[in-house]
Motif scaffolding. Sequence first.
Motif, short mmCIF file in Angstrom:
data_model
loop_
_atom_site.label_atom_id
_atom_site.label_comp_id
_atom_site.label_asym_id
_atom_site.label_seq_id
_atom_site.Cartn_x
_atom_site.Cartn_y
_atom_site.Cartn_z
N THR A 1 -0.31 6.47 -6.89
CA THR A 1 0.00 5.92 -5.58
C THR A 1 -1.29 5.42 -4.93
O THR A 1 -2.39 5.75 -5.40
CB THR A 1 0.64 6.99 -4.68
OG1 THR A 1 -0.31 8.05 -4.49
CG2 THR A 1 1.92 7.54 -5.27
N PRO A 2 -1.20 4.66 -3.84
CA PRO A 2 -2.41 4.23 -3.15
C PRO A 2 -3.26 5.40 -2.65
O PRO A 2 -4.47 5.29 -2.54
CB PRO A 2 -1.89 3.41 -1.98
CG PRO A 2 -0.55 2.93 -2.42
CD PRO A 2 0.00 4.01 -3.30
N ASP B 1 0.33 -2.71 -14.59
CA ASP B 1 1.38 -3.37 -13.82
C ASP B 1 1.65 -2.60 -12.53
O ASP B 1 1.38 -1.40 -12.43
CB ASP B 1 2.68 -3.46 -14.62
CG ASP B 1 2.65 -4.54 -15.68
OD1 ASP B 1 1.71 -5.35 -15.68
OD2 ASP B 1 3.56 -4.55 -16.53
N TYR B 2 2.21 -3.29 -11.56
CA TYR B 2 2.60 -2.67 -10.30
C TYR B 2 4.12 -2.62 -10.23
O TYR B 2 4.80 -3.57 -10.61
CB TYR B 2 2.04 -3.46 -9.11
CG TYR B 2 0.54 -3.40 -9.04
CD1 TYR B 2 -0.10 -2.33 -8.44
CD2 TYR B 2 -0.24 -4.41 -9.57
CE1 TYR B 2 -1.48 -2.26 -8.37
CE2 TYR B 2 -1.62 -4.36 -9.51
CZ TYR B 2 -2.23 -3.28 -8.91
OH TYR B 2 -3.59 -3.22 -8.86
N VAL B 3 4.65 -1.49 -9.75
CA VAL B 3 6.10 -1.29 -9.65
C VAL B 3 6.40 -0.65 -8.29
O VAL B 3 5.52 -0.09 -7.64
CB VAL B 3 6.65 -0.41 -10.79
CG1 VAL B 3 6.47 -1.08 -12.14
CG2 VAL B 3 6.01 0.96 -10.82
N ILE B 4 7.67 -0.74 -7.91
CA ILE B 4 8.14 -0.06 -6.71
C ILE B 4 8.98 1.12 -7.16
O ILE B 4 9.86 0.98 -8.02
CB ILE B 4 8.98 -1.01 -5.83
CG1 ILE B 4 8.11 -2.17 -5.33
CG2 ILE B 4 9.58 -0.26 -4.66
CD1 ILE B 4 8.86 -3.20 -4.53
N THR B 5 8.69 2.30 -6.61
CA THR B 5 9.42 3.51 -6.99
C THR B 5 10.11 4.13 -5.78
O THR B 5 9.69 3.93 -4.64
CB THR B 5 8.48 4.57 -7.60
OG1 THR B 5 7.49 4.92 -6.63
CG2 THR B 5 7.81 4.06 -8.85
N THR C 1 7.77 3.15 -2.59
CA THR C 1 6.31 3.11 -2.67
C THR C 1 5.87 2.13 -3.75
O THR C 1 6.46 2.09 -4.83
CB THR C 1 5.76 4.51 -3.03
OG1 THR C 1 6.30 5.47 -2.15
CG2 THR C 1 4.25 4.54 -2.93
N ILE C 2 4.82 1.37 -3.45
CA ILE C 2 4.21 0.51 -4.46
C ILE C 2 3.20 1.35 -5.21
O ILE C 2 2.31 1.97 -4.60
CB ILE C 2 3.53 -0.71 -3.81
CG1 ILE C 2 4.56 -1.56 -3.08
CG2 ILE C 2 2.79 -1.53 -4.86
CD1 ILE C 2 3.98 -2.69 -2.27
N VAL C 3 3.33 1.41 -6.54
CA VAL C 3 2.42 2.21 -7.36
C VAL C 3 1.92 1.37 -8.53
O VAL C 3 2.51 0.35 -8.88
CB VAL C 3 3.11 3.49 -7.88
CG1 VAL C 3 3.48 4.42 -6.74
CG2 VAL C 3 4.33 3.16 -8.71
#
Length: 167
Positions: free
Chosen positions: A43-44, A67-71, A26-28
């Motif tokens: 989350t979105p 910042d945006y990260v992938i989890t 997920t992009i968060v």
Amino acid sequence: MTAATKRKHVIKEVLENFSMPAPDQTIVKVLGNSGSNLHEVITPSGERFLASLPVKFRKNIWIKRGDYVITEPIIEGDRVKGEIVRILYAQHIKEIKICKMWPKEFEEKVNDFEIVKETEKLKISNESVEGSEEDSDDDDLSDIFVNTNRPPEIFLSDSEEETSDEE
């Protein structure tokens, strides 16, 4: 492997080896640091939870608010429900947008930021062009960008000191 060599390899991996998010990832957006290498993310869909930063990133890569990260989800976690897999930089976000995988909820916020940046660039370029002209109507400073990361400067008038010295 020395710390410097490890840092070099981790940074190279983060910047160069990019892959699109997998279906379970997920992009968060990072909302803040909670300490102990835990970051509060959203989350979105609006769900907030803590995500842990893996050992390989610690003291090598820094994450800040916004910042945006992938989890990836952590199944057994109660408070910590995700682990950060990748930190997204501007070039990564552009690639994700090209593939149309960027969440629409984050789309507007990124565009607003880009619009603000563009208007600041236009103001700066207009000021440099109009710098030779002196108009009294342009004395309104309300639209100038104020850096909130620095404390405001306080200017003391020298005229008070001069009058006290003369007396």
